[in-house]
Design a protein around this motif. Structure first.
Motif, PDB file in Angstrom:
ATOM      1  N   THR A  68       0.707  -1.241  -0.032  1.00  0.00           N
ATOM      2  CA  THR A  68      -0.091  -0.089   0.033  1.00  0.00           C
ATOM      3  C   THR A  68       0.893   1.255   0.014  1.00  0.00           C
ATOM      4  OG1 THR A  68      -1.812  -1.217   1.198  1.00  0.00           O
ATOM      5  CG2 THR A  68      -1.757   1.398   1.044  1.00  0.00           C
ATOM      6  N   ILE A  69       0.673   2.235  -0.873  1.00  0.00           N
ATOM      7  CA  ILE A  69       1.335   3.183  -0.902  1.00  0.00           C
ATOM      8  C   ILE A  69       0.333   4.398  -0.429  1.00  0.00           C
ATOM      9  CG2 ILE A  69       0.559   3.845  -3.290  1.00  0.00           C
ATOM     10  CD1 ILE A  69       3.285   5.439  -3.668  1.00  0.00           C
ATOM     11  N   PHE A  70       0.969   5.304   0.453  1.00  0.00           N
ATOM     12  CA  PHE A  70       0.138   6.499   0.904  1.00  0.00           C
ATOM     13  C   PHE A  70       1.141   7.393   1.498  1.00  0.00           C
ATOM     14  CE2 PHE A  70       0.976   5.680   5.680  1.00  0.00           C
ATOM     15  CZ  PHE A  70       1.662   4.462   5.713  1.00  0.00           C
ATOM     16  N   ARG A  71       0.444   8.688   1.848  1.00  0.00           N
ATOM     17  CA  ARG A  71       1.186   9.789   2.181  1.00  0.00           C
ATOM     18  C   ARG A  71       0.781  10.519   3.489  1.00  0.00           C
ATOM     19  NH1 ARG A  71      -1.145  12.614  -3.206  1.00  0.00           N
ATOM     20  NH2 ARG A  71      -3.232  13.200  -2.504  1.00  0.00           N
ATOM     21  N   ASP A  72       1.730  11.115   3.794  1.00  0.00           N
ATOM     22  CA  ASP A  72       1.497  12.266   5.058  1.00  0.00           C
ATOM     23  C   ASP A  72       1.999  13.597   4.686  1.00  0.00           C
ATOM     24  OD1 ASP A  72       1.444  13.817   7.077  1.00  0.00           O
ATOM     25  OD2 ASP A  72       1.933  12.272   8.579  1.00  0.00           O
ATOM     26  N   SER A  73       1.143  14.336   3.875  1.00  0.00           N
ATOM     27  CA  SER A  73       1.532  15.558   3.472  1.00  0.00           C
ATOM     28  C   SER A  73       1.896  16.626   4.585  1.00  0.00           C
ATOM     29  CB  SER A  73       0.357  16.349   2.663  1.00  0.00           C
ATOM     30  OG  SER A  73       0.046  15.614   1.551  1.00  0.00           O
ATOM     31  N   ALA A  74       1.580  16.423   5.641  1.00  0.00           N
ATOM     32  CA  ALA A  74       2.238  17.448   6.666  1.00  0.00           C
ATOM     33  C   ALA A  74       3.734  17.178   6.884  1.00  0.00           C
ATOM     34  CB  ALA A  74       1.495  17.106   8.064  1.00  0.00           C
ATOM     35  N   LYS A  75       4.055  15.828   6.804  1.00  0.00           N
ATOM     36  CA  LYS A  75       5.339  15.440   7.084  1.00  0.00           C
ATOM     37  C   LYS A  75       6.185  15.520   5.777  1.00  0.00           C
ATOM     38  CE  LYS A  75       4.481  12.605  11.154  1.00  0.00           C
ATOM     39  NZ  LYS A  75       4.539  11.374  11.901  1.00  0.00           N
ATOM     40  N   ASN A  76       5.566  15.710   4.666  1.00  0.00           N
ATOM     41  CA  ASN A  76       6.350  15.499   3.338  1.00  0.00           C
ATOM     42  C   ASN A  76       6.912  14.203   2.945  1.00  0.00           C
ATOM     43  OD1 ASN A  76       5.657  18.370   2.613  1.00  0.00           O
ATOM     44  ND2 ASN A  76       7.415  19.121   3.873  1.00  0.00           N
ATOM     45  N   THR A  77       6.154  13.153   3.325  1.00  0.00           N
ATOM     46  CA  THR A  77       6.723  12.045   3.245  1.00  0.00           C
ATOM     47  C   THR A  77       5.604  11.094   2.590  1.00  0.00           C
ATOM     48  OG1 THR A  77       7.982  12.005   5.415  1.00  0.00           O
ATOM     49  CG2 THR A  77       7.505   9.795   4.560  1.00  0.00           C
ATOM     50  N   VAL A  78       6.144  10.014   1.468  1.00  0.00           N
ATOM     51  CA  VAL A  78       5.360   8.858   1.089  1.00  0.00           C
ATOM     52  C   VAL A  78       5.763   7.712   1.659  1.00  0.00           C
ATOM     53  CG1 VAL A  78       5.075   7.797  -0.959  1.00  0.00           C
ATOM     54  CG2 VAL A  78       4.893  10.379  -0.921  1.00  0.00           C
ATOM     55  N   TYR A  79       5.021   6.839   1.869  1.00  0.00           N
ATOM     56  CA  TYR A  79       5.219   5.334   2.523  1.00  0.00           C
ATOM     57  C   TYR A  79       5.024   4.259   1.500  1.00  0.00           C
ATOM     58  CZ  TYR A  79       5.145   8.379   6.675  1.00  0.00           C
ATOM     59  OH  TYR A  79       5.517   9.369   7.690  1.00  0.00           O
ATOM     60  N   LEU A  80       5.508   3.150   1.741  1.00  0.00           N
ATOM     61  CA  LEU A  80       5.262   2.099   1.000  1.00  0.00           C
ATOM     62  C   LEU A  80       5.266   0.851   2.132  1.00  0.00           C
ATOM     63  CD1 LEU A  80       4.496   0.681  -1.547  1.00  0.00           C
ATOM     64  CD2 LEU A  80       6.884  -0.085  -1.734  1.00  0.00           C
ATOM     65  N   GLN A  81       3.860   0.433   2.398  1.00  0.00           N
ATOM     66  CA  GLN A  81       3.700  -0.598   3.387  1.00  0.00           C
ATOM     67  C   GLN A  81       3.750  -1.728   2.708  1.00  0.00           C
ATOM     68  OE1 GLN A  81       3.163  -0.571   6.933  1.00  0.00           O
ATOM     69  NE2 GLN A  81       3.302  -2.811   6.682  1.00  0.00           N
ATOM     70  N   MET A  82       4.495  -2.733   3.191  1.00  0.00           N
ATOM     71  CA  MET A  82       4.646  -4.020   2.425  1.00  0.00           C
ATOM     72  C   MET A  82       4.528  -5.145   3.235  1.00  0.00           C
ATOM     73  SD  MET A  82       8.101  -3.304   0.335  1.00  0.00           S
ATOM     74  CE  MET A  82       9.401  -3.078   1.848  1.00  0.00           C
ATOM     75  N   ASN A  83       3.474  -5.911   3.064  1.00  0.00           N
ATOM     76  CA  ASN A  83       2.882  -6.976   3.934  1.00  0.00           C
ATOM     77  C   ASN A  83       3.025  -8.252   2.780  1.00  0.00           C
ATOM     78  OD1 ASN A  83       2.028  -5.396   6.059  1.00  0.00           O
ATOM     79  ND2 ASN A  83       0.118  -4.911   4.935  1.00  0.00           N
ATOM     80  N   SER A  84       3.140  -9.466   3.771  1.00  0.00           N
ATOM     81  CA  SER A  84       3.385 -10.905   2.974  1.00  0.00           C
ATOM     82  C   SER A  84       4.323 -10.852   2.070  1.00  0.00           C
ATOM     83  CB  SER A  84       1.929 -11.172   2.324  1.00  0.00           C
ATOM     84  OG  SER A  84       0.894 -11.066   3.147  1.00  0.00           O
ATOM     85  N   LEU A  85       5.558 -10.422   2.435  1.00  0.00           N
ATOM     86  CA  LEU A  85       6.458 -10.360   1.693  1.00  0.00           C
ATOM     87  C   LEU A  85       7.120 -11.667   1.234  1.00  0.00           C
ATOM     88  CD1 LEU A  85       8.415  -7.272   3.471  1.00  0.00           C
ATOM     89  CD2 LEU A  85       7.947  -7.407   0.846  1.00  0.00           C
ATOM     90  N   ARG A  86       7.597 -11.637  -0.030  1.00  0.00           N
ATOM     91  CA  ARG A  86       8.116 -12.819  -0.612  1.00  0.00           C
ATOM     92  C   ARG A  86       9.560 -12.508  -1.112  1.00  0.00           C
ATOM     93  NH1 ARG A  86       2.959 -12.746  -5.006  1.00  0.00           N
ATOM     94  NH2 ARG A  86       1.457 -13.063  -3.446  1.00  0.00           N
ATOM     95  N   PRO A  87      10.291 -13.877  -1.164  1.00  0.00           N
ATOM     96  CA  PRO A  87      11.705 -13.856  -1.732  1.00  0.00           C
ATOM     97  C   PRO A  87      11.863 -12.843  -3.086  1.00  0.00           C
ATOM     98  CG  PRO A  87      11.354 -15.724  -0.782  1.00  0.00           C
ATOM     99  CD  PRO A  87       9.943 -15.277  -0.719  1.00  0.00           C
ATOM    100  N   GLU A  88      10.775 -13.018  -3.709  1.00  0.00           N
ATOM    101  CA  GLU A  88      11.064 -12.212  -5.021  1.00  0.00           C
ATOM    102  C   GLU A  88      10.885 -10.753  -4.837  1.00  0.00           C
ATOM    103  OE1 GLU A  88       8.887 -14.648  -4.316  1.00  0.00           O
ATOM    104  OE2 GLU A  88       7.076 -14.616  -5.484  1.00  0.00           O
TER     105      GLU A  88
END
Length: 119
Positions: A68-88
């Motif tokens: 999931t990609i999302f942002r916090d404009s107040a912090k000038n930051t974009v995030y990438l939440q990565m779940n169920s990670l795989r070796p690939e």
């Protein structure tokens, strides 16, 4: 000069989670879009997820439902939440910011952060 600084990478076991952060030196509202890309040695950089200034998101098929990609404009930051990670998913992940003009566009990149998924 725009600077993007990624953080949050590391080593995680398959099935685990990580959250990547991309802090911009200025207001992220000035960008038309931001996104995350990844690259493994010997392969082209590929798009993982993008987020437009209007809030639209797009994901690579391989990560849909897990990232999931999302942002916090107040912090000038974009995030990438990565779940169920795989070796690939192992790769260097890069943050991108894009500004679009009538005659072209500018792309800005961070330095990258390594994500390794391994048991």
């Amino acid at each position: 000069q725009v600077q993007l600084v990624e953080s949050g990478g590391g080593l995680v076991q398959p099935g685990g989670s990580l959250r990547l952060s991309c802090a911009a030196s200025g207001s992220i509202r000035s960008f038309n879009a931001m996104g995350w890309y990844r690259q493994v040695p010997g392969k082209q950089r590929e798009v993982v997820a993008t987020l437009t200034s209007g809030g639209s998101t797009n994901y690579a098929d391989s990560v849909k439902g897990r990232f999931t990609i999302f942002r916090d404009s107040a912090k000038n930051t974009v995030y990438l939440q990565m779940n169920s990670l795989r070796p690939e998913d192992t790769a260097v992940y890069y943050c991108n910011a894009k500004t679009t003009y009538a005659l072209g566009s500018n792309d800005y990149w961070g330095q990258g952060t390594q994500v390794t998924v391994s048991s």
